[in-house]
Design a protein around this motif. Structure first.
Motif, PDB file in Angstrom:
ATOM      1  N   PHE A  64       0.841  -1.185   0.000  1.00 36.44           N
ATOM      2  CA  PHE A  64       0.000   0.000   0.000  1.00 36.44           C
ATOM      3  C   PHE A  64       0.885   1.248   0.000  1.00 36.44           C
ATOM      4  CE2 PHE A  64      -2.564  -3.166   2.374  1.00 36.44           C
ATOM      5  CZ  PHE A  64      -3.683  -3.210   1.545  1.00 36.44           C
ATOM      6  N   TRP A  65       0.590   2.156  -0.916  1.00 35.44           N
ATOM      7  CA  TRP A  65       1.217   3.476  -0.912  1.00 35.44           C
ATOM      8  C   TRP A  65       0.230   4.416  -0.230  1.00 35.44           C
ATOM      9  CZ3 TRP A  65       2.008  -0.227  -4.434  1.00 35.44           C
ATOM     10  CH2 TRP A  65       3.299  -0.433  -4.919  1.00 35.44           C
ATOM     11  N   VAL A  66       0.614   5.029   0.879  1.00 34.21           N
ATOM     12  CA  VAL A  66      -0.319   5.809   1.682  1.00 34.21           C
ATOM     13  C   VAL A  66       0.233   7.196   1.983  1.00 34.21           C
ATOM     14  CG1 VAL A  66      -1.227   3.714   2.747  1.00 34.21           C
ATOM     15  CG2 VAL A  66       0.590   4.978   3.897  1.00 34.21           C
ATOM     16  N   ILE A  67      -0.684   8.142   2.111  1.00 34.77           N
ATOM     17  CA  ILE A  67      -0.334   9.486   2.552  1.00 34.77           C
ATOM     18  C   ILE A  67      -0.730   9.604   4.015  1.00 34.77           C
ATOM     19  CG2 ILE A  67      -0.696  11.961   2.243  1.00 34.77           C
ATOM     20  CD1 ILE A  67       0.732  10.679  -0.089  1.00 34.77           C
ATOM     21  N   GLY A  68       0.253   9.848   4.862  1.00 32.30           N
ATOM     22  CA  GLY A  68      -0.010   9.970   6.286  1.00 32.30           C
ATOM     23  C   GLY A  68      -0.127  11.414   6.724  1.00 32.30           C
ATOM     24  N   LYS A  69      -0.162  11.601   8.020  1.00 34.06           N
ATOM     25  CA  LYS A  69      -0.235  12.926   8.616  1.00 34.06           C
ATOM     26  C   LYS A  69       1.003  13.142   9.480  1.00 34.06           C
ATOM     27  CE  LYS A  69      -5.300  12.732   8.796  1.00 34.06           C
ATOM     28  NZ  LYS A  69      -6.495  12.776   9.674  1.00 34.06           N
ATOM     29  N   PRO A  70       1.297  14.397   9.833  1.00 31.02           N
ATOM     30  CA  PRO A  70       2.478  14.645  10.681  1.00 31.02           C
ATOM     31  C   PRO A  70       2.457  13.865  11.989  1.00 31.02           C
ATOM     32  CG  PRO A  70       1.665  16.714   9.754  1.00 31.02           C
ATOM     33  CD  PRO A  70       0.642  15.654   9.408  1.00 31.02           C
ATOM     34  N   ASN A  71       1.249  13.601  12.507  1.00 28.61           N
ATOM     35  CA  ASN A  71       1.146  12.894  13.793  1.00 28.61           C
ATOM     36  C   ASN A  71       0.833  11.412  13.630  1.00 28.61           C
ATOM     37  OD1 ASN A  71      -1.428  13.207  12.833  1.00 28.61           O
ATOM     38  ND2 ASN A  71      -2.326  13.834  14.790  1.00 28.61           N
ATOM     39  N   THR A  72       1.017  10.851  12.433  1.00 26.21           N
ATOM     40  CA  THR A  72       0.761   9.417  12.237  1.00 26.21           C
ATOM     41  C   THR A  72       1.678   8.589  13.135  1.00 26.21           C
ATOM     42  OG1 THR A  72       0.069   9.717   9.929  1.00 26.21           O
ATOM     43  CG2 THR A  72       0.780   7.524  10.573  1.00 26.21           C
ATOM     44  N   ARG A  73       1.082   7.654  13.847  1.00 28.81           N
ATOM     45  CA  ARG A  73       1.846   6.818  14.796  1.00 28.81           C
ATOM     46  C   ARG A  73       2.287   5.552  14.063  1.00 28.81           C
ATOM     47  NH1 ARG A  73      -2.984   6.629  18.884  1.00 28.81           N
ATOM     48  NH2 ARG A  73      -4.018   6.578  16.858  1.00 28.81           N
ATOM     49  N   TRP A  74       3.400   5.649  13.347  1.00 28.98           N
ATOM     50  CA  TRP A  74       3.831   4.570  12.463  1.00 28.98           C
ATOM     51  C   TRP A  74       4.168   3.296  13.222  1.00 28.98           C
ATOM     52  CZ3 TRP A  74       2.687   5.269   7.594  1.00 28.98           C
ATOM     53  CH2 TRP A  74       2.633   6.561   7.065  1.00 28.98           C
ATOM     54  N   ASN A  75       4.843   3.408  14.352  1.00 24.85           N
ATOM     55  CA  ASN A  75       5.212   2.213  15.114  1.00 24.85           C
ATOM     56  C   ASN A  75       3.976   1.481  15.625  1.00 24.85           C
ATOM     57  OD1 ASN A  75       7.955   2.639  14.754  1.00 24.85           O
ATOM     58  ND2 ASN A  75       8.170   3.821  16.644  1.00 24.85           N
ATOM     59  N   LEU A  76       3.001   2.246  16.093  1.00 23.68           N
ATOM     60  CA  LEU A  76       1.756   1.638  16.569  1.00 23.68           C
ATOM     61  C   LEU A  76       0.982   1.028  15.408  1.00 23.68           C
ATOM     62  CD1 LEU A  76      -0.124   1.075  18.924  1.00 23.68           C
ATOM     63  CD2 LEU A  76      -1.147   3.344  18.572  1.00 23.68           C
ATOM     64  N   LEU A  77       0.977   1.711  14.269  1.00 21.16           N
ATOM     65  CA  LEU A  77       0.316   1.177  13.076  1.00 21.16           C
ATOM     66  C   LEU A  77       0.920  -0.173  12.696  1.00 21.16           C
ATOM     67  CD1 LEU A  77      -1.447   1.335  10.490  1.00 21.16           C
ATOM     68  CD2 LEU A  77       0.423   2.642   9.443  1.00 21.16           C
ATOM     69  N   LYS A  78       2.243  -0.263  12.723  1.00 23.31           N
ATOM     70  CA  LYS A  78       2.912  -1.514  12.388  1.00 23.31           C
ATOM     71  C   LYS A  78       2.489  -2.627  13.344  1.00 23.31           C
ATOM     72  CE  LYS A  78       7.453  -3.587  11.642  1.00 23.31           C
ATOM     73  NZ  LYS A  78       8.903  -3.342  11.435  1.00 23.31           N
ATOM     74  N   THR A  79       2.412  -2.302  14.617  1.00 20.43           N
ATOM     75  CA  THR A  79       1.994  -3.291  15.605  1.00 20.43           C
ATOM     76  C   THR A  79       0.591  -3.807  15.304  1.00 20.43           C
ATOM     77  OG1 THR A  79       3.359  -2.274  17.328  1.00 20.43           O
ATOM     78  CG2 THR A  79       1.547  -3.676  18.055  1.00 20.43           C
ATOM     79  N   ARG A  80      -0.333  -2.906  14.990  1.00 18.12           N
ATOM     80  CA  ARG A  80      -1.712  -3.309  14.717  1.00 18.12           C
ATOM     81  C   ARG A  80      -1.816  -4.136  13.434  1.00 18.12           C
ATOM     82  NH1 ARG A  80      -1.949  -3.087  19.189  1.00 18.12           N
ATOM     83  NH2 ARG A  80      -2.539  -1.286  20.458  1.00 18.12           N
ATOM     84  N   LEU A  81      -1.037  -3.810  12.421  1.00 22.72           N
ATOM     85  CA  LEU A  81      -1.055  -4.579  11.176  1.00 22.72           C
ATOM     86  C   LEU A  81      -0.495  -5.980  11.396  1.00 22.72           C
ATOM     87  CD1 LEU A  81       0.108  -1.834   8.634  1.00 22.72           C
ATOM     88  CD2 LEU A  81      -2.198  -2.800   8.831  1.00 22.72           C
ATOM     89  N   VAL A  82       0.561  -6.072  12.193  1.00 25.34           N
ATOM     90  CA  VAL A  82       1.137  -7.387  12.498  1.00 25.34           C
ATOM     91  C   VAL A  82       0.119  -8.236  13.251  1.00 25.34           C
ATOM     92  CG1 VAL A  82       2.868  -8.575  13.898  1.00 25.34           C
ATOM     93  CG2 VAL A  82       3.546  -6.646  12.459  1.00 25.34           C
TER      94      VAL A  82
END
Length: 406
Positions: A64-82
């Motif tokens: 997925f190619w995605v546009i995030g926001k300045p406050n996107t919580r990438w580490n937490l997102l990765k955890t939820r996807l896993v």
């Protein structure tokens, strides 16, 4: 552990503002996985601008190619996807995220009681805190007293499953206190007993009024009147090709994946791209649950009809008169698994805050019509003096926020 963090989900954040970040997911397959992953991306407020899906029925590879926001919580997102991938269950034993929807146990439901002095944007501030803390609003009852005090009752579930602990409750209190300040008068969280955990339906009269209004105004607010869906069984010996062109909106890929999940259809290969002017092109090679093409014309027609409805009106927004008051009604379809669309209430509160419109009361319920269940949001607008903007402007602002067209 290394396999989970390094191989299952890889996130390459963009180096330049405005460029897409790339999320790669490589894991065992299951029916509905694409829907579950897109739902997480929607919850985190990410806009998917391109996607590639490939699976052999046992293992899948998604990008997925995605546009995030300045406050996107990438580490937490990765955890939820896993956690949503079957690999998580394989590594740690059978997990709720891997069990089928019929087998999974519902999370504990809590009642958050909050009393505050009323002000514009209060509801948005509360929902933003809950969103940041990954606390899902399942049901809400908000009322304003004549002396300007607000009693908020939120029935919530905790993604982290820690709301039963004192530490987690203290964390929620501190975040709410920082956001609300001296306006907060009282706060309490308690576990709801099994007798009241059932989702309450929207009142029959209210729901009938809503859906009859939608039937009287079928055009309503639509994403696009030029949705094109074609079915082709000639290009592949093993798969049915679905080709879709439509206008982009927030959660578009989730709406498509949710429809396929509800129809128990698996995507073997798919490609999603956004062209100029926010026009989307989607090619999906699909099979039924038995691994065969969709040759039955009635099944094709049913699938195309549902897809068209979801892409034209993924949500419905109506402003109505409720006696002397103005009522905002928003509704969206619920997955067969019982999951509602994420962040709808958050977006409603955000839209009303932007146009300086106060909320007098709000409720969330569910309504069955035909063979479908709908989540229904009922918001009574505070017209104590006069509306700061027209009713049509409120409707358009809420719709635009929900669609991500700001």
């Amino acid at each position: 552990m290394g396999i989970l963090s390094d191989d299952v989900v890889i996130i390459r954040q963009s180096e330049k503002e405005g460029d897409p970040s790339v999320i790669t997911i490589n894991c065992p397959d299951k029916t509905g996985l694409g829907c579950d992953l897109c739902r997480i991306l929607l919850f985190f407020g990410l806009n998917i601008v391109r996607g590639d899906v490939s699976t052999d029925g046992r293992w899948c590879y998604l990008v997925f190619w995605v546009i995030g926001k300045p406050n996107t919580r990438w580490n937490l997102l990765k955890t939820r996807l896993v956690e949503a991938s079957p690999a998580f269950a394989w590594a740690f034993g059978i997990s709720r995220c891997y069990l089928s929807d019929s087998e999974s146990q519902p999370p504990d439901l809590f009642l958050l009681k909050l009393a505050c002095s009323d002000r514009t944007g209060l509801l948005y501030d509360v929902t933003e805190v809950l969103y940041k803390l990954e606390i899902n609003i399942e049901k809400v009852k908000i009322s304003t007293t004549p002396d300007g005090k607000v009693m908020d009752l939120f029935f919530v579930t905790d993604t982290r499953e820690l709301l039963g602990t004192e530490k987690r409750r203290d964390e929620v209190y501190e975040y709410l206190r920082d956001a609300i300040g001296d306006a907060m008068m009282s706060y309490d969280i308690e576990l709801v007993s099994s007798e009241v955990t059932a989702r309450s339906p929207a009142s029959s009269s209210f729901a009938e009024t809503l859906f009859s209004s939608l039937e009287e105004h079928p055009s309503g607010l639509q994403t696009s009147s030029s949705v094109s869906i074609a079915v082709d069984n000639s290009l592949s010996r093993a798969h049915t090709l679905i080709q879709i062109t439509c206008q982009d909106h927030k959660g578009l890929l989730y709406d498509i994946m949710r429809t396929f999940k509800d129809f128990n259809i698996q995507i073997s290969y798919g490609r999603f791209t956004i062209k100029r002017g926010k026009n989307c092109e989607i090619d999906l090679f699909i099979v039924q649950s038995d691994g065969r093409k969709i040759l039955d014309s009635s099944k094709q027609d049913a699938l195309v009809s549902r897809l068209r409805a979801e892409l034209q009106q993924p949500l419905r927004v109506v402003m109505m008169n409720r006696g002397p008051d103005t009522e905002l009604l928003v509704t969206n379809p619920v997955e067969l698994s019982g999951k509602g669309r994420p962040q709808v209430f958050y977006d409603i509160a955000l839209a009303l805050k932007k146009i300086n419109t106060c909320i007098f009361s709000a409720e969330i319920g569910r309504h069955l019509t035909g063979d479908r269940e709908w989540e229904v949001y009922k918001v009574l607008i505070n017209e104590e003096e006069s509306l700061p903007v027209s009713r049509s402007k409120i409707e358009e602002q809420v719709w635009s926020t929900l669609m991500g067209w700001e």
